[in-house]
Scaffold this active site. Structure first.
Site, PDB file in Angstrom:
ATOM      1  N   ASP A   1       0.836  -1.197   0.000  1.00 58.41           N
ATOM      2  CA  ASP A   1       0.000   0.000   0.000  1.00 58.41           C
ATOM      3  C   ASP A   1       0.872   1.249   0.000  1.00 58.41           C
ATOM      4  OD1 ASP A   1      -2.982   1.094   0.913  1.00 58.41           O
ATOM      5  OD2 ASP A   1      -1.338   2.289   1.733  1.00 58.41           O
TER       6      ASP A   1
ATOM      7  N   TYR B   1       2.753   9.993  -0.460  1.00 59.94           N
ATOM      8  CA  TYR B   1       3.900   9.479   0.296  1.00 59.94           C
ATOM      9  C   TYR B   1       5.221   9.748  -0.428  1.00 59.94           C
ATOM     10  CZ  TYR B   1       0.232   6.637   2.551  1.00 59.94           C
ATOM     11  OH  TYR B   1      -0.906   6.190   3.193  1.00 59.94           O
TER      12      TYR B   1
ATOM     13  N   LYS C   1      -2.958   5.945  -4.134  1.00 54.58           N
ATOM     14  CA  LYS C   1      -4.043   6.863  -3.783  1.00 54.58           C
ATOM     15  C   LYS C   1      -3.852   8.217  -4.440  1.00 54.58           C
ATOM     16  CE  LYS C   1      -3.787   4.717   0.786  1.00 54.58           C
ATOM     17  NZ  LYS C   1      -2.354   4.385   0.749  1.00 54.58           N
TER      18      LYS C   1
ATOM     19  N   HIS D   1      -7.762   9.670  -1.501  1.00 52.03           N
ATOM     20  CA  HIS D   1      -7.054   9.573  -0.221  1.00 52.03           C
ATOM     21  C   HIS D   1      -7.825  10.222   0.939  1.00 52.03           C
ATOM     22  CE1 HIS D   1      -2.674   9.138   1.376  1.00 52.03           C
ATOM     23  NE2 HIS D   1      -3.560   8.734   2.265  1.00 52.03           N
TER      24      HIS D   1
ATOM     25  N   LEU E   1      -1.835  -0.600  14.302  1.00 57.38           N
ATOM     26  CA  LEU E   1      -1.259  -0.831  15.627  1.00 57.38           C
ATOM     27  C   LEU E   1      -1.297   0.440  16.469  1.00 57.38           C
ATOM     28  CD1 LEU E   1       1.872  -2.897  14.504  1.00 57.38           C
ATOM     29  CD2 LEU E   1      -0.403  -3.743  15.107  1.00 57.38           C
TER      30      LEU E   1
ATOM     31  N   ILE F   1      -2.768  -2.986   7.236  1.00 54.93           N
ATOM     32  CA  ILE F   1      -1.523  -2.705   6.506  1.00 54.93           C
ATOM     33  C   ILE F   1      -0.479  -2.112   7.462  1.00 54.93           C
ATOM     34  CG2 ILE F   1      -2.381  -2.529   4.154  1.00 54.93           C
ATOM     35  CD1 ILE F   1      -2.739   0.500   4.606  1.00 54.93           C
TER      36      ILE F   1
ATOM     37  N   LYS G   1       3.082  -1.090   9.197  1.00 52.68           N
ATOM     38  CA  LYS G   1       4.339  -0.595   8.641  1.00 52.68           C
ATOM     39  C   LYS G   1       5.470  -0.852   9.619  1.00 52.68           C
ATOM     40  CE  LYS G   1       6.252   3.152   9.446  1.00 52.68           C
ATOM     41  NZ  LYS G   1       6.557   4.559   9.781  1.00 52.68           N
TER      42      LYS G   1
ATOM     43  N   ARG H   1      10.570  -7.804  12.219  1.00 55.24           N
ATOM     44  CA  ARG H   1       9.208  -7.452  12.602  1.00 55.24           C
ATOM     45  C   ARG H   1       8.234  -7.684  11.455  1.00 55.24           C
ATOM     46  NH1 ARG H   1      10.300  -1.934  16.142  1.00 55.24           N
ATOM     47  NH2 ARG H   1      11.127  -2.995  17.989  1.00 55.24           N
TER      48      ARG H   1
END
Length: 278
Positions: free
Chosen positions: A48, A53, A78, A109, A191, A229, A231, A237
């Site tokens: 994604d 970004y 997006k 977005h 998270l 999604i 990161k 991790r």
């Protein structure tokens, strides 16, 4: 853990999306190719990104270098807020940056209601979809009032609403509204940008299952029917997060995490957000 183990969801047009993906928000462009290559090596197949970004080209370079068959990948990007009046041209810019003939999911977005352009932008997305350049189209950060207006005007219903969603900010009313309109709910900052991993509830559940707190939260997302999604730039991790697909939480675990909802938004408020993303 391999990509074959990652569950998928069927979108409202029949396109299947991997339920656990890899997000590249806030990964610097100069670090993105290496990060995405590591994610693909770990077993992720859903990546994604977004024009805002500024790392689409690096995502495309990682995809090209991976040697993975295009049909085995799911790539999302997006539309920038400042490009809502030129969505088709902006999409072509993204497609060129990514080096792809098509994307799997293209999203508006943010609604930016102060611009009054998202309905116009959606018409462009519908044409992009009709031309086969995006396998699915959807929105991000749209609130119930935006969804109502858009779905009433749309010929093609949005397939996804990607929203901030994590244990301390569950947006249940928005998630329910999205699903009522036939959209899959995709969680960004799943998270809580790591903040939710420090709650005693999540830590205790992780201990009981011999899992990491991130695995617990991601397993909660998967069991809740969300697409997530996460990161991270750390390969270890990445692998740990992907292993969340094998963690089965008990009903009481789910209830305890559900009880963490505190309305704790981290990102911008879609009702007022109006940045251009340039």
């Amino acid at each position: 853990m391999t990509h074959e183990h990652v569950p998928g969801l069927d979108l409202n047009n029949g396109v299947r999306i991997p339920q656990l993906g890899y997000g590249v928000f806030q990964i610097p462009p100069e670090s993105t190719q290496e990060a995405v290559e590591s994610a693909l090596e770990a077993g992720y197949r859903h990546i994604d990104t977004a024009a805002g970004y500024k790392n689409e080209a690096a995502v495309g370079a990682a995809v090209a270098a991976s040697g993975i068959a295009r049909e085995d990948l799911f790539i999302t990007t997006k539309l920038r807020n400042g490009d809502q009046g030129r969505a088709r041209a902006a999409f072509e810019d993204s497609r060129e940056a990514l080096g792809l003939e098509h994307v799997d999911l293209y999203l508006i977005h943010w609604p930016v209601p102060s611009q009054g352009l998202y309905l116009q932008a959606w018409q462009d997305l519908e044409q992009i979809y009709a031309d086969g350049l995006a396998r699915a189209i959807g929105v991000s950060n749209f609130l119930p009032e935006h969804l109502d207006e858009l779905t009433q005007a749309a010929d093609v219903p949005p397939a996804v609403n990607q929203i901030e969603l994590h244990p301390t900010f569950q947006q249940r009313a928005l998630a329910d509204a999205s699903r009522r309109h036939g959209m899959a709910v995709e969680a960004y900052s799943p998270l809580g940008q790591s903040q939710d991993l420090t709650t005693s509830t999540v830590i205790d559940i992780a201990r009981r299952h011999d899992a990491t707190p991130a695995q617990v939260v991601l397993a909660w997302h998967l069991a809740s029917g969300n697409i997530a999604i996460p990161k991270t730039a750390t390969p270890e991790r990445m692998r740990e997060n992907l292993a969340a697909v094998s963690l089965e939480l008990a009903p009481r675990d789910m209830e305890q995490i559900n009880e963490l909802d505190a309305g704790s938004r981290i990102g911008a408020d879609p009702a007022t957000a109006a940045f251009s993303q340039y």
